[in-house]
Design a protein around this motif. Structure first.
Motif, PDB file in Angstrom:
ATOM      1  N   ASN A  76     -17.163  69.751  96.272  1.00  0.00           N
ATOM      2  CA  ASN A  76     -17.683  71.003  95.504  1.00  0.00           C
ATOM      3  C   ASN A  76     -16.252  71.531  95.203  1.00  0.00           C
ATOM      4  OD1 ASN A  76     -20.379  70.708  95.329  1.00  0.00           O
ATOM      5  ND2 ASN A  76     -20.414  71.739  96.807  1.00  0.00           N
ATOM      6  N   GLU A  77     -15.340  71.615  96.119  1.00  0.00           N
ATOM      7  CA  GLU A  77     -14.159  72.116  95.946  1.00  0.00           C
ATOM      8  C   GLU A  77     -13.115  71.325  95.117  1.00  0.00           C
ATOM      9  OE1 GLU A  77     -10.017  74.242  98.334  1.00  0.00           O
ATOM     10  OE2 GLU A  77     -11.940  73.339  99.280  1.00  0.00           O
ATOM     11  N   MET A  78     -13.187  69.956  95.287  1.00  0.00           N
ATOM     12  CA  MET A  78     -12.407  69.139  94.557  1.00  0.00           C
ATOM     13  C   MET A  78     -12.978  69.136  92.866  1.00  0.00           C
ATOM     14  SD  MET A  78     -12.317  64.881  94.794  1.00  0.00           S
ATOM     15  CE  MET A  78     -14.262  65.135  94.347  1.00  0.00           C
ATOM     16  N   ALA A  79     -14.147  69.075  92.660  1.00  0.00           N
ATOM     17  CA  ALA A  79     -14.928  69.171  91.484  1.00  0.00           C
ATOM     18  C   ALA A  79     -14.493  70.413  90.745  1.00  0.00           C
ATOM     19  CB  ALA A  79     -16.223  69.243  91.378  1.00  0.00           C
ATOM     20  N   GLY A  80     -14.514  71.602  91.433  1.00  0.00           N
ATOM     21  CA  GLY A  80     -13.779  72.799  90.866  1.00  0.00           C
ATOM     22  C   GLY A  80     -12.402  72.753  90.651  1.00  0.00           C
ATOM     23  N   GLY A  81     -11.722  71.982  91.252  1.00  0.00           N
ATOM     24  CA  GLY A  81     -10.333  71.886  90.814  1.00  0.00           C
ATOM     25  C   GLY A  81     -10.137  70.953  89.792  1.00  0.00           C
ATOM     26  N   LEU A  82     -11.020  69.879  89.772  1.00  0.00           N
ATOM     27  CA  LEU A  82     -10.816  68.814  88.175  1.00  0.00           C
ATOM     28  C   LEU A  82     -11.331  69.741  87.270  1.00  0.00           C
ATOM     29  CD1 LEU A  82     -12.153  65.745  89.936  1.00  0.00           C
ATOM     30  CD2 LEU A  82      -9.915  66.020  89.428  1.00  0.00           C
ATOM     31  N   GLN A  83     -12.331  70.706  87.434  1.00  0.00           N
ATOM     32  CA  GLN A  83     -12.607  71.364  86.300  1.00  0.00           C
ATOM     33  C   GLN A  83     -11.684  72.317  85.667  1.00  0.00           C
ATOM     34  OE1 GLN A  83     -15.990  73.943  86.867  1.00  0.00           O
ATOM     35  NE2 GLN A  83     -17.076  73.525  85.092  1.00  0.00           N
ATOM     36  N   LEU A  84     -10.846  72.874  86.705  1.00  0.00           N
ATOM     37  CA  LEU A  84      -9.887  73.608  86.242  1.00  0.00           C
ATOM     38  C   LEU A  84      -8.752  72.974  85.577  1.00  0.00           C
ATOM     39  CD1 LEU A  84      -8.599  76.512  86.312  1.00  0.00           C
ATOM     40  CD2 LEU A  84      -7.914  75.994  88.705  1.00  0.00           C
ATOM     41  N   ARG A  85      -8.347  71.857  86.154  1.00  0.00           N
ATOM     42  CA  ARG A  85      -7.489  71.060  85.577  1.00  0.00           C
ATOM     43  C   ARG A  85      -7.690  70.689  84.234  1.00  0.00           C
ATOM     44  NH1 ARG A  85      -5.904  65.084  87.513  1.00  0.00           N
ATOM     45  NH2 ARG A  85      -7.625  64.798  85.966  1.00  0.00           N
ATOM     46  N   GLU A  86      -8.991  70.327  83.876  1.00  0.00           N
ATOM     47  CA  GLU A  86      -9.459  70.006  82.560  1.00  0.00           C
ATOM     48  C   GLU A  86      -9.398  71.244  81.711  1.00  0.00           C
ATOM     49  OE1 GLU A  86     -10.080  66.856  81.114  1.00  0.00           O
ATOM     50  OE2 GLU A  86      -9.168  66.179  83.120  1.00  0.00           O
ATOM     51  N   ARG A  87      -9.801  72.361  82.197  1.00  0.00           N
ATOM     52  CA  ARG A  87      -9.671  73.565  81.405  1.00  0.00           C
ATOM     53  C   ARG A  87      -8.071  73.940  81.055  1.00  0.00           C
ATOM     54  NH1 ARG A  87     -14.097  77.497  84.637  1.00  0.00           N
ATOM     55  NH2 ARG A  87     -15.844  76.422  83.770  1.00  0.00           N
ATOM     56  N   ILE A  88      -7.155  73.707  82.035  1.00  0.00           N
ATOM     57  CA  ILE A  88      -6.001  73.651  81.655  1.00  0.00           C
ATOM     58  C   ILE A  88      -5.278  72.927  80.729  1.00  0.00           C
ATOM     59  CG2 ILE A  88      -3.674  73.727  82.796  1.00  0.00           C
ATOM     60  CD1 ILE A  88      -4.913  74.848  85.320  1.00  0.00           C
ATOM     61  N   ARG A  89      -5.780  71.835  80.931  1.00  0.00           N
ATOM     62  CA  ARG A  89      -5.438  70.563  79.892  1.00  0.00           C
ATOM     63  C   ARG A  89      -5.796  70.858  78.284  1.00  0.00           C
ATOM     64  NH1 ARG A  89      -4.848  64.889  80.926  1.00  0.00           N
ATOM     65  NH2 ARG A  89      -5.941  65.255  82.734  1.00  0.00           N
ATOM     66  N   GLU A  90      -7.107  71.220  78.425  1.00  0.00           N
ATOM     67  CA  GLU A  90      -7.577  71.876  77.154  1.00  0.00           C
ATOM     68  C   GLU A  90      -6.839  72.887  76.443  1.00  0.00           C
ATOM     69  OE1 GLU A  90     -11.804  73.208  75.056  1.00  0.00           O
ATOM     70  OE2 GLU A  90     -11.695  72.694  77.060  1.00  0.00           O
ATOM     71  N   ALA A  91      -6.733  73.883  77.384  1.00  0.00           N
ATOM     72  CA  ALA A  91      -5.839  75.072  76.893  1.00  0.00           C
ATOM     73  C   ALA A  91      -4.606  74.745  76.636  1.00  0.00           C
ATOM     74  CB  ALA A  91      -6.021  76.041  77.901  1.00  0.00           C
ATOM     75  N   PHE A  92      -3.932  73.961  77.477  1.00  0.00           N
ATOM     76  CA  PHE A  92      -2.532  73.548  77.171  1.00  0.00           C
ATOM     77  C   PHE A  92      -2.475  72.780  75.824  1.00  0.00           C
ATOM     78  CE2 PHE A  92       1.244  71.273  79.378  1.00  0.00           C
ATOM     79  CZ  PHE A  92       2.132  71.891  78.517  1.00  0.00           C
ATOM     80  N   GLY A  93      -3.498  71.950  75.772  1.00  0.00           N
ATOM     81  CA  GLY A  93      -3.353  70.959  74.345  1.00  0.00           C
ATOM     82  C   GLY A  93      -3.630  71.938  73.093  1.00  0.00           C
ATOM     83  N   ARG A  94      -3.778  73.241  73.342  1.00  0.00           N
ATOM     84  CA  ARG A  94      -4.099  73.997  72.023  1.00  0.00           C
ATOM     85  C   ARG A  94      -2.605  74.527  71.879  1.00  0.00           C
ATOM     86  NH1 ARG A  94      -9.239  75.088  70.575  1.00  0.00           N
ATOM     87  NH2 ARG A  94     -11.033  74.696  72.278  1.00  0.00           N
ATOM     88  N   PHE A  95      -1.631  74.537  72.713  1.00  0.00           N
ATOM     89  CA  PHE A  95      -0.420  75.005  72.642  1.00  0.00           C
ATOM     90  C   PHE A  95       0.692  74.037  72.045  1.00  0.00           C
ATOM     91  CE2 PHE A  95      -2.303  78.607  74.831  1.00  0.00           C
ATOM     92  CZ  PHE A  95      -2.115  79.704  74.079  1.00  0.00           C
ATOM     93  N   VAL A  96       0.334  72.900  72.661  1.00  0.00           N
ATOM     94  CA  VAL A  96       1.180  71.621  72.417  1.00  0.00           C
ATOM     95  C   VAL A  96       0.335  70.633  72.125  1.00  0.00           C
ATOM     96  CG1 VAL A  96       2.976  72.415  74.139  1.00  0.00           C
ATOM     97  CG2 VAL A  96       1.335  70.839  74.702  1.00  0.00           C
ATOM     98  N   SER A  97       0.756  69.396  71.769  1.00  0.00           N
ATOM     99  CA  SER A  97      -0.116  68.392  71.339  1.00  0.00           C
ATOM    100  C   SER A  97      -0.667  67.996  72.682  1.00  0.00           C
ATOM    101  CB  SER A  97       0.855  66.965  70.904  1.00  0.00           C
ATOM    102  OG  SER A  97       0.282  66.042  70.913  1.00  0.00           O
ATOM    103  N   PRO A  98      -1.987  67.528  72.515  1.00  0.00           N
ATOM    104  CA  PRO A  98      -2.811  67.079  73.558  1.00  0.00           C
ATOM    105  C   PRO A  98      -2.379  65.657  74.216  1.00  0.00           C
ATOM    106  CG  PRO A  98      -4.415  67.281  71.664  1.00  0.00           C
ATOM    107  CD  PRO A  98      -2.965  67.537  71.012  1.00  0.00           C
ATOM    108  N   GLN A  99      -1.423  64.858  73.597  1.00  0.00           N
ATOM    109  CA  GLN A  99      -0.936  63.920  74.320  1.00  0.00           C
ATOM    110  C   GLN A  99       0.220  64.316  75.148  1.00  0.00           C
ATOM    111  OE1 GLN A  99      -1.651  64.191  70.889  1.00  0.00           O
ATOM    112  NE2 GLN A  99      -1.451  62.164  70.273  1.00  0.00           N
TER     113      GLN A  99
END
Length: 479
Positions: A243-266
């Motif tokens: 569950n903790e690992m899944a939460g970390g992965l979910q947070l990473r995906e949210r960071i990736r999504e948020a990060f991808g709004r400020f720079v290119s998703p690639q």
């Protein structure tokens, strides 16, 4: 060598046990018994080696280690049977309990207890086959294995106790009721304990299957698996870890999504995979890349910004950028940055997007079409936007620019500057889309192009030919 040592150990035990407890075997010369045990030991070593070498160990429903263990049990059973047959044949006058003394060594000690140690050795030496399903491995290790081990480690001592009591009754003329009492107690307590072991094994298997299902859900992109177990033991800690690992992965995906709004998703994906995932510090600098640069800018933006309220201006610009970014990304382009009302995009940084020059020109044509549609929506406000697009191809440096505390991914170099200069020429009476001769060369026959003008650009040695596409309809078909 460990397997051979086990065979020798059982042979020594059988010799000592038979000499100490059997009145009839004690009458035999020690050398005769030793010779018989030696033959049986050699027979067992050879038989087990042949079974392991020539029997298939690979399968879909059981691991190679389990198949090897079953073959070892077969070798112990056949050796014990051969010992009894030899003893009955050579000494038919001995009573049946005397012959069964060999079963204690080869069946109980060898095939029962030592075979479990051999199972552990086989698991180390024989990894599971890739074709074996995870469910089969889980079922074998946690369910069946627990019950089998309990049955062996409880029934073998009980069996030996029964044989000892049997000797007490028939050889030492003891009371039969003691044997019956031992049988009843052994059967009752062993049966009850076995029922508990079966229930515990099923519970353990059920919890393990739930953990396996949670891991599968996380692997499939579900980051809320809700892994739970029915007991607060090591499996409960594993569930909490999942569950903790899944939460970390979910947070990473949210960071990736948020990060991808400020720079290119690639760029966001590359940065996370290269630096954030492994805890590395971002390295400043970049590498030379052969790319196609697209530069787009709105015309008369200063006059527009003076005539609109800031909130309305932001709203109009955001709607405009929404359309432009959509067109660029649809054709595999990477939006490098927004510079006021300008857009800098790069094609060719990522693989598998087709020819960068064709993609850039196709994106620019779609940008023009989307701008016309956007202007139609702005007409009710009395607004109309015009833009110019310049495209150039060549080498540029792509990488991280800034400091270790504040950096950005960008492309810099002469190619970027030339694209900006070309965009500055894309205004009336020239077409709103212009590109260099190098871009036209890379287009081949994908588009029909025509020369617009030959101009001198600031910072560029010599004059440069500027071209555009001819015929929107053909351009759309080619794209």
């Amino acid at each position: 060598m460990l397997l051979i040592g086990g065979s020798v150990l059982v042979g020594v035990f059988t010799f000592i046990y038979a000499r100490l407890v059997c009145t009839f075997i004690c009458s035999l010369p020690p050398a005769v018994l030793a010779r018989t045990v030696g033959v049986l030991t050699l027979f067992h070593i050879v038989l087990r080696e042949l079974l392991l070498r020539f029997s298939p160990l690979q399968g879909e429903r059981s691991t190679p280690a389990r198949r090897a263990w079953l073959l070892s049990v077969v070798s112990w059973s056949l050796t014990g049977l051969l010992a009894i047959v030899i003893h009955v044949t050579r000494y038919p006058a001995f009573p049946a309990p005397s012959h069964l003394k060999f079963a204690v060594g080869y069946w109980a000690l060898g095939g029962g207890l030592l075979a479990q140690v051999e199972y552990l050795l086989f698991e180390r030496a024989l990894p599971p086959t890739p074709t074996l399903s995870p469910e089969a491995q889980l079922r074998e290790r946690l369910g069946r294995r627990l019950i089998e081990g309990y049955v062996i480690f409880t029934s073998v001592p009980v069996l030996v106790l029964m044989l000892t009591l049997q000797r007490f009754i028939y050889e030492l003329h003891g009371d039969l009721r003691y044997l019956l009492e031992a049988v009843v107690l052994a059967a009752g307590f062993t049966g009850g304990a076995l029922a508990v072991a079966i229930a515990y094994g099923r519970s353990l298997r059920r919890d393990s299957e739930q953990l396996l299902e949670a891991v599968r859900r996380v692997g499939g992109g579900d980051f809320q698996p809700g892994a739970v177990t029915s007991r607060p033991d090591e499996l409960s800690l594993v569930a909490a870890g999942i569950n903790e690992m899944a939460g970390g992965l979910q947070l990473r995906e949210r960071i990736r999504e948020a990060f991808g709004r400020f720079v290119s998703p690639q760029v966001a994906t590359e940065f996370i995979e290269k630096y954030a995932r492994h805890g590395k510090t971002a390295v400043l600098g970049g590498s030379r890349r052969n790319v196609v640069v697209l530069f787009s800018d709105l015309r008369d933006f200063t006059r527009l910004s003076e005539s609109l309220e800031p909130e309305v201006l932001i709203e109009v610009l955001n709607g405009y950028f929404q359309e432009m970014v959509g067109a660029i990304q649809r054709h595999g382009g990477l939006v490098d940055k927004f510079i006021g009302d300008a857009v800098l995009a790069v094609f060719g940084l990522t693989e598998g997007q087709g020819d960068p020059a064709i993609a850039a020109v196709s994106a620019s044509l779609e940008m023009r079409r989307r701008l016309e549609a956007y202007n139609a929506r702005l007409a009710e406000r009395g607004l109309h936007l015009n833009s110019g697009i310049g495209i150039h191809a060549g080498e540029a440096v792509a990488g991280y620019l800034g400091s270790t505390d504040r950096l950005e991914f960008t492309v810099i170099g002469h190619t970027v500057n030339v694209a900006s200069r070309i965009e500055g020429q894309a205004r009336e009476p020239r077409p709103p889309l212009l590109f260099s001769e190098e871009v036209a060369r890379r287009l081949g026959d994908a588009f029909t192009v025509k020369e617009v003008d030959t101009v001198a650009l600031k910072g560029v040695a010599g004059e440069m030919r500027l071209l555009t596409v001819e015929g929107e309809a053909r351009s759309v078909r080619a794209a």
